[in-house]
Design a protein around this motif. Structure first.
Motif, mmCIF file in Angstrom:
data_model
loop_
_atom_site.group_PDB
_atom_site.id
_atom_site.type_symbol
_atom_site.label_atom_id
_atom_site.label_comp_id
_atom_site.label_asym_id
_atom_site.label_seq_id
_atom_site.Cartn_x
_atom_site.Cartn_y
_atom_site.Cartn_z
ATOM 1 N N SER A 246 -3.861 6.084 -7.408
ATOM 2 C CA SER A 246 -3.797 5.071 -6.358
ATOM 3 C C SER A 246 -3.893 3.707 -7.026
ATOM 4 O O SER A 246 -4.968 3.224 -7.310
ATOM 5 C CB SER A 246 -4.936 5.259 -5.367
ATOM 6 O OG SER A 246 -4.891 4.216 -4.444
ATOM 7 N N TRP A 247 -2.735 3.121 -7.295
ATOM 8 C CA TRP A 247 -2.700 1.885 -8.089
ATOM 9 C C TRP A 247 -3.416 0.750 -7.383
ATOM 10 O O TRP A 247 -3.965 -0.136 -8.013
ATOM 11 C CB TRP A 247 -1.259 1.498 -8.398
ATOM 12 C CG TRP A 247 -0.518 2.628 -9.031
ATOM 13 C CD1 TRP A 247 0.307 3.513 -8.415
ATOM 14 C CD2 TRP A 247 -0.574 3.029 -10.405
ATOM 15 N NE1 TRP A 247 0.774 4.435 -9.315
ATOM 16 C CE2 TRP A 247 0.257 4.165 -10.546
ATOM 17 C CE3 TRP A 247 -1.244 2.534 -11.528
ATOM 18 C CZ2 TRP A 247 0.434 4.813 -11.767
ATOM 19 C CZ3 TRP A 247 -1.061 3.175 -12.741
ATOM 20 C CH2 TRP A 247 -0.242 4.306 -12.848
ATOM 21 N N VAL A 248 -3.396 0.752 -6.038
ATOM 22 C CA VAL A 248 -4.077 -0.326 -5.320
ATOM 23 C C VAL A 248 -5.589 -0.139 -5.283
ATOM 24 O O VAL A 248 -6.335 -1.104 -5.141
ATOM 25 C CB VAL A 248 -3.589 -0.467 -3.858
ATOM 26 C CG1 VAL A 248 -2.272 -1.203 -3.807
ATOM 27 C CG2 VAL A 248 -3.490 0.870 -3.178
ATOM 28 N N ALA A 249 -6.059 1.109 -5.391
ATOM 29 C CA ALA A 249 -7.485 1.354 -5.245
ATOM 30 C C ALA A 249 -8.179 1.583 -6.584
ATOM 31 O O ALA A 249 -9.388 1.726 -6.631
ATOM 32 C CB ALA A 249 -7.735 2.548 -4.329
ATOM 33 N N ASP A 250 -7.415 1.620 -7.660
ATOM 34 C CA ASP A 250 -8.016 1.780 -8.975
ATOM 35 C C ASP A 250 -8.376 0.389 -9.500
ATOM 36 O O ASP A 250 -7.501 -0.448 -9.670
ATOM 37 C CB ASP A 250 -6.996 2.477 -9.901
ATOM 38 C CG ASP A 250 -7.561 2.682 -11.300
ATOM 39 O OD1 ASP A 250 -8.548 2.012 -11.651
ATOM 40 O OD2 ASP A 250 -6.998 3.513 -12.039
ATOM 41 N N SER B 70 -5.531 -2.537 -9.836
ATOM 42 C CA SER B 70 -5.242 -3.203 -8.566
ATOM 43 C C SER B 70 -4.767 -4.644 -8.745
ATOM 44 O O SER B 70 -3.869 -5.102 -8.035
ATOM 45 C CB SER B 70 -6.470 -3.169 -7.663
ATOM 46 O OG SER B 70 -7.565 -3.736 -8.335
ATOM 47 N N THR C 40 -10.063 -7.662 -7.373
ATOM 48 C CA THR C 40 -9.096 -8.657 -6.900
ATOM 49 C C THR C 40 -9.822 -9.850 -6.271
ATOM 50 O O THR C 40 -9.313 -10.497 -5.377
ATOM 51 C CB THR C 40 -8.125 -8.062 -5.859
ATOM 52 O OG1 THR C 40 -8.886 -7.562 -4.747
ATOM 53 C CG2 THR C 40 -7.301 -6.940 -6.434
ATOM 54 N N GLU D 228 -8.907 3.243 -0.979
ATOM 55 C CA GLU D 228 -7.563 3.052 -0.425
ATOM 56 C C GLU D 228 -7.602 3.187 1.100
ATOM 57 O O GLU D 228 -6.994 2.400 1.817
ATOM 58 C CB GLU D 228 -6.591 4.070 -1.035
ATOM 59 C CG GLU D 228 -5.142 3.743 -0.693
ATOM 60 C CD GLU D 228 -4.159 4.756 -1.271
ATOM 61 O OE1 GLU D 228 -4.371 5.219 -2.402
ATOM 62 O OE2 GLU D 228 -3.183 5.071 -0.577
ATOM 63 N N THR E 188 -1.054 -4.934 -9.416
ATOM 64 C CA THR E 188 -0.125 -4.828 -8.290
ATOM 65 C C THR E 188 0.085 -6.201 -7.656
ATOM 66 O O THR E 188 1.175 -6.508 -7.177
ATOM 67 C CB THR E 188 -0.616 -3.834 -7.217
ATOM 68 O OG1 THR E 188 -1.838 -4.308 -6.664
ATOM 69 C CG2 THR E 188 -0.826 -2.451 -7.781
ATOM 70 N N GLY F 102 -5.214 -7.735 -0.512
ATOM 71 C CA GLY F 102 -6.367 -7.110 -1.151
ATOM 72 C C GLY F 102 -7.463 -6.713 -0.172
ATOM 73 O O GLY F 102 -8.458 -6.132 -0.562
ATOM 74 N N LYS G 82 0.826 -1.202 0.000
ATOM 75 C CA LYS G 82 0.000 0.000 0.000
ATOM 76 C C LYS G 82 0.862 1.256 0.000
ATOM 77 O O LYS G 82 0.526 2.255 -0.611
ATOM 78 C CB LYS G 82 -0.934 -0.009 1.200
ATOM 79 C CG LYS G 82 -2.297 -0.493 0.814
ATOM 80 C CD LYS G 82 -3.025 -1.100 1.961
ATOM 81 C CE LYS G 82 -3.690 -2.377 1.514
ATOM 82 N NZ LYS G 82 -3.887 -3.286 2.623
ATOM 83 N N GLN H 255 -12.120 6.375 -5.217
ATOM 84 C CA GLN H 255 -10.814 5.725 -5.237
ATOM 85 C C GLN H 255 -10.045 5.977 -3.940
ATOM 86 O O GLN H 255 -9.488 5.055 -3.346
ATOM 87 C CB GLN H 255 -10.015 6.253 -6.420
ATOM 88 C CG GLN H 255 -9.014 5.265 -6.919
ATOM 89 C CD GLN H 255 -8.128 5.870 -7.987
ATOM 90 O OE1 GLN H 255 -7.179 6.562 -7.691
ATOM 91 N NE2 GLN H 255 -8.467 5.604 -9.232
#
Lengths: 279, 314, 446
Positions: free
Chosen positions: B167-171, B175, B264, C269, B178, B254, B145, C265
């Protein structure tokens, strides 16, 4: 091996060094987090802690419910050690049969072995739990160790089969002419020659069993029996206050045995072969 | 060869004297000796639970009360009306078919490089194995994260090239990638297996090739790769199965729900949710058997193709 | 020979599995009634009681301290402690239930899991123990006792009571030059108020940390304020209308557009980051929606800041002013326990004993009994004192707490998915509401 040109060697070395930095970054980050005061871990993202403390280590080591990490490490070692012995014996025996012997229903049995690898664990969990509960093995190490003596991690059987297939059959035949039975061929020729597979099995069993969380937490409820992995998860609580600093500190400690084991055994991987020397 | 012929002859002679049962026993007694531990384990710890789960897959079972027989309902629901099931299958296939090749290429490349001829070899090997030692742990979850989050290092790095932060994890569209990167980055296990395999290749093959004037790449393609095919095959099959069954990356990293927007939602995570949070163990069992069929189909295909490219020592 | 023996082993194992699977049902009522009366004689017999709870090492310390004292006072009792973290707790519990191996006493979050367990005949009703005086319920709030009831039987006693609320950072408000919100603020007033805050905040900071639509409490309260519920009592249909859902989503979507809550988004997060690092805990937000017992945890992260608790916005044109549910982490007994009488005594000790509760304090929320609350007055955290006030205020105008019926877990996850689609702007509110209703109905009619 032909001699490498100096440019090639230097370039390779530099690339490997850069790669190594990427590989080791998380470890450094964990180490740095474990040295920061609990309140700073998420405020200060840099690698270099502005304030160094060993509090997390002391607080973490205390463990929970009167059991320190000394207990948890001891438990992990018991489970891991016996698992390695179990896997090495049971899987190599089965692998020899699949690779070198001819018997009825071989194909079917081989397929069944694969089937047991492919079925998701979640669904066999409940029937297995009921079985172990009937045997009164819940809340002991037995459900984690005994299956290893019955080669339930078929992954390793397949691994060893692939390696034994790489050993020239001429060696077996020569031994047979000399009057060796299957047991002797297995113990004197195949087992030593598949040392790389043996070492690999030992390394993986160590790491996977050490890190395996799911079956440990299902079968071990009492903190007296907790392993390191369970204790680490115990630090976090989604509904209240999590002890991140202690978790990072103990994670670092828990990596040390795995790391030492890996380094020792991968040496064996290199030297072991040099002495047996396949021709 | 001679010994084998002799044995066969004596076996033929014996056949006439012995009963069929005796013959079966003689043929299998040695194998039975070697296979007994595994057979017991297979029957008690795998087959019986498997049969039980097969039965459960045709029932409604909430884990508390007796299973209720519902015939093919679970399977029909899964295949016709469960959108999350389709989504989880899609996510998993993507993860398998992008992640596994990436991971194996990394593993193979580094195994060849780290096999010999570099200074500090064993140190490098240990370092390159570090990510796999960490596993998909809680610490890695936090790190991921911090790396791929809005304020993460990746964004800082990309901003040098003028790429807008994300936000690569939340897009939902990134996601999964990642997690694929995580898989490729933890290539240690197949690497070790490749290394072990490389050790098994007799060195005199390389020596005689050098005398014939073969270059580095000729040796790689003419000796290393052909000699290593059983190991390549092994890694391919096992990593494929592993990736199909991936659970911990999605569960721990995830955030347990398969979000954002189910991007995910791994197959096994969905199965777990059905079984343990929604108490639909029968449904989950049906999912397990469908997964088994999917994996078996792909593995079977690999075994069929293997005849064309995997060479065993004869 | 060998084959036959192997086959018999196989059959025995298969049989033992089916027996275990049935046995959760074979526990018949009369047998258990007998056991209640014969225990007098077994008083001094040594017993082992398994006790499971969720928490972390800090909370484990509190439990162990209490249980150690109990063991000292009752030398014939040995308590086997089985702590685990929240997420793992529920998986283990359902596995144990399936295996017929539940702990004698264990924690249960009633709002989420109460009915999933009550309806399945694995939990021992406590009424007989209340009748014979083993368990004392004098001085308990009626609402709290009711929350532990299922079909007129008492199954669970609260370890504490907590309520979804808005925790806020008073110091930050002071810095912005804005007064604290007035008590009982309505949705409309709250929207204007937070927009006013947002205008004064720099970029990257938010009036509210996280997205209230991403969890289920908001819509449940909204539905209750409108006179409905999340699910109907029989669990066969939704307890609110498509229009209710649309108006709820529209309310928050408006605040999302105003920047009061983060975008889909950013919220996504946030929802997976540790509490220590979220906007509120790092001083980048003024409000956060949480059960009020967590306020003191945040106070620890925000040392130097003063925190306060506000009840969730109220509705002045609805049926009820407030829609809050009492969230009850409770303590229950397994129906299969072999030490029921001793287990009942321990439960009583844990929730009623003044010494024990003084150690436990408000670990899981405010105690549901007046004598215990009085006894705690001097030792409570100031934020818990504020929580008591909020609880008293809330209890005046909310409908009875309804434990969500069996099957609600699946509908909740469907809800969260559609809400996230709205937050991400992937679906219009109309389309998402329609989709949610369709999918939820399908799941409920299975």
């Amino acid at each position: 091996m032909q001699k490498a040109t100096p440019y090639w060697a230097a370039g390779k070395f530099v690339l490997l060094l850069i790669g190594a930095l990427i590989m080791i970054y998380p470890l450094l980050w964990m180490l740095s987090s474990s040295l920061k005061p609990d309140t700073m871990i998420f405020k200060e993202l840099g690698l270099w802690p502005s304030q160094i403390t060993l509090d997390n280590y002391f607080k973490g080591w205390e463990g929970t419910s009167g059991f320190t990490f000394a207990t948890f490490f001891k438990n992990s070692f018991i489970v891991v050690g016996l698992s390695i012995i179990g896997n090495l014996i049971s899987c190599s025996l089965a692998a020899y049969a699949f690779a070198r012997l001819d018997f009825s229903f071989k194909k079917l049995l081989f397929a069944l072995m694969f089937g047991s690898i492919m079925l998701p664990h979640d669904v066999v969990l409940i029937p297995q739990y009921i079985l172990f509960n009937k045997l009164e093995w819940v809340n002991t190490f037995l459900p984690l160790i005994v299956p290893k003596f019955f080669a339930t991690q078929a992954f390793f059987i397949f691994l060893m089969v692939q390696f034994i297939r790489g050993i020239p059959k001429g060696l077996d035949e020569a031994a047979r002419v000399d009057g060796c039975g299957h047991i002797q061929i297995f113990s004197r020729i195949i087992f030593p020659l598949m040392l790389p597979a043996i070492v690999t099995t030992a390394i993986f069993t160590f790491i996977w069993t050490w890190n395996d969380f799911f079956s440990q937490f299902i079968y071990l409820s009492n903190p007296k029996l907790w392993t390191v992995t369970l204790a680490l998860r115990g630090f976090l609580d989604a509904t209240g206050d999590s002890m991140w600093g202690a978790m990072f500190a103990m994670s670092i400690l828990s990596l040390i045995p795995i790391f030492i084991f890996f380094i020792a055994f991968q040496k064996l991987l290199i030297e072991g072969i040099a002495t047996t020397g396949i021709k | 060869m001679q010994a084998e012929a002799l044995e066969r002859e004596s076996a033929l002679l014996n056949v006439k004297k012995e009963s069929a049962g005796r013959r079966l026993w003689n043929k299998n007694k040695v194998a039975l000796l070697f296979l007994t531990p595994w057979l017991i384990g297979l029957i008690v710890l795998s087959l019986i639970p498997m049969i039980a789960s097969m039965y459960l897959s045709f029932t409604h079972y909430d884990m508390f009360n007796m299973p209720k027989w519902t015939g093919f309902d679970n399977y029909i629901n899964l295949l016709t009306s469960d959108l999350r099931f389709t989504q989880s299958l899609k996510v998993t296939l993507k993860y398998v078919f992008i992640g596994v090749p990436l991971q194996l290429i990394m593993a193979f490349g580094l195994a060849v490089v780290l096999n010999r001829g570099v200074r500090g070899l064993s140190g490098f090997r240990a370092i390159y194995y570090v990510p796999s030692l960490l596993g998909p742990s809680l610490a890695i979850a936090i790190l991921w994260k911090q790396l791929f989050g809005m304020d993460g290092i990746i964004n800082e790095f990309l901003s040098i090239f003028g790429i807008a932060p994300n936000s690569w994890v939340a897009d939902p569209s990134t996601s999964l990638y990642t997690l694929i990167i995580l898989l490729a980055w933890q290539f240690g296990s197949p690497m070790v297996i490749f290394l072990a395999g490389l050790k098994q290749i007799p060195t005199d093959l390389y020596e005689s090739a050098s005398i014939d004037g073969a270059g580095r790449f000729t040796k790689l393609f003419k000796i290393t790769i052909p000699m290593l095919t059983p190991i390549i095959f092994f890694n391919l099959v096992m990593q494929l199965i592993n990736a199909f069954q991936a659970f911990t990356p999605a569960y721990i990293i995830g955030g347990q729900t398969g979000g954002p927007l189910d991007s995910t939602l791994f197959y096994n995570l969905y199965l777990y949710i059905k079984a343990f949070t929604e108490f639909q163990m029968g449904y989950a069992s049906a999912m397990a058997w469908i997964l088994l069929a999917v994996i078996a189909a792909f593995t079977g295909l690999l075994f069929l193709l293997a005849k064309k490219w995997v060479h065993y020592e004869s | 020979m060998k084959l036959r023996r192997l086959l018999s082993v196989f059959l025995i194992l298969l049989l033992s599995f089916t027996v275990a699977a049935c046995s959760s049902n074979t526990n018949s009522e009369p047998a258990e009634k007998n056991s209640g009366k014969t225990t007098e004689k077994n008083e001094s017999k040594n017993v082992e009681i398994r006790f499971a709870w969720w928490g972390n090492p800090e909370r484990d310390k509190v439990y162990n301290q209490i249980l150690d004292i109990y063991e000292k006072e009752n030398p014939n009792v040995k308590i086997i402690r089985e702590p685990s973290s929240w997420n793992d707790y529920w998986t283990k519990l359902s596995t144990q239930a399936a295996g017929g191996n539940l702990p004698d006493i264990f924690g249960l979050q009633l709002l989420l899991y109460g009915n999933e367990y009550f309806s399945k005949n694995v939990i021992e009703p406590l009424d007989s123990y209340v009748k014979d005086g083993t368990i004392n319920t004098e001085g308990w709030d009626k609402a709290v006792i009711d929350a532990g009831k299922y079909k007129d039987n008492l199954y669970a006693l609260a370890k504490g009571v907590t309520i979804e609320s808005m925790i806020f950072n008073t110091s930050k408000l002071k810095d912005l030059g804005i007064d604290s919100p007035k008590s009982g603020i309505t949705y409309e007033e709250f929207a204007d108020y937070t927009k006013k805050i947002q205008e004064k905040l720099p970029k990257g900071e938010y009036a509210i940390s996280g997205d209230p639509t991403s969890i289920e409490h908001g819509i449940e309260m909204w539905a209750r304020q409108k006179g409905g519920s999340f699910l109907s009592e029989d669990g066969k249909s939704l307890g609110f209308t498509e229009a209710d859902l649309k108006s709820y989503w529209t309310y928050w979507d408006d605040l999302r557009k105003a920047g009061v809550i983060p975008s889909g988004q950013v919220s996504a997060e946030q929802s997976t980051t540790p509490d220590q690092s979220n906007f509120f805990a790092t001083g980048k937000a003024v409000f956060i929606e949480r059960p009020f017992n967590q306020a003191k945890v945040f106070a620890k992260y925000l040392s130097g800041n003063e925190l306060d608790i506000m009840r969730y916005p109220t509705m002045d044109n609805g049926k009820n002013k407030g829609g809050e549910q009492l969230q009850v982490p409770a303590i229950v007994m397994s129906k299969k326990s072999e030490v029921k009488e001793e287990a009942a005594k321990l439960i009583n000790y844990f929730v009623n004993d003044l010494e024990a509760t003084k150690i436990y304090k408000a670990e899981n929320g405010i105690p549901g009994t007046q004598p215990v609350r009085d006894n705690l007055e001097t030792v409570l955290d100031p934020l818990d004192v504020k929580a008591i006030k909020v609880m008293e205020e809330v209890q005046k105008d909310i409908p009875t707490t309804t434990i969500r019926p069996q099957g609600s877990v699946e509908v909740l996850s469907i809800y969260k998915r559609y809400a996230q689609n709205v937050a991400f702007g992937k679906m219009s509110i109309d389309k998402a509401a329609e989709g949610f209703f369709q999918e939820a109905k399908q799941a409920l009619n299975k």
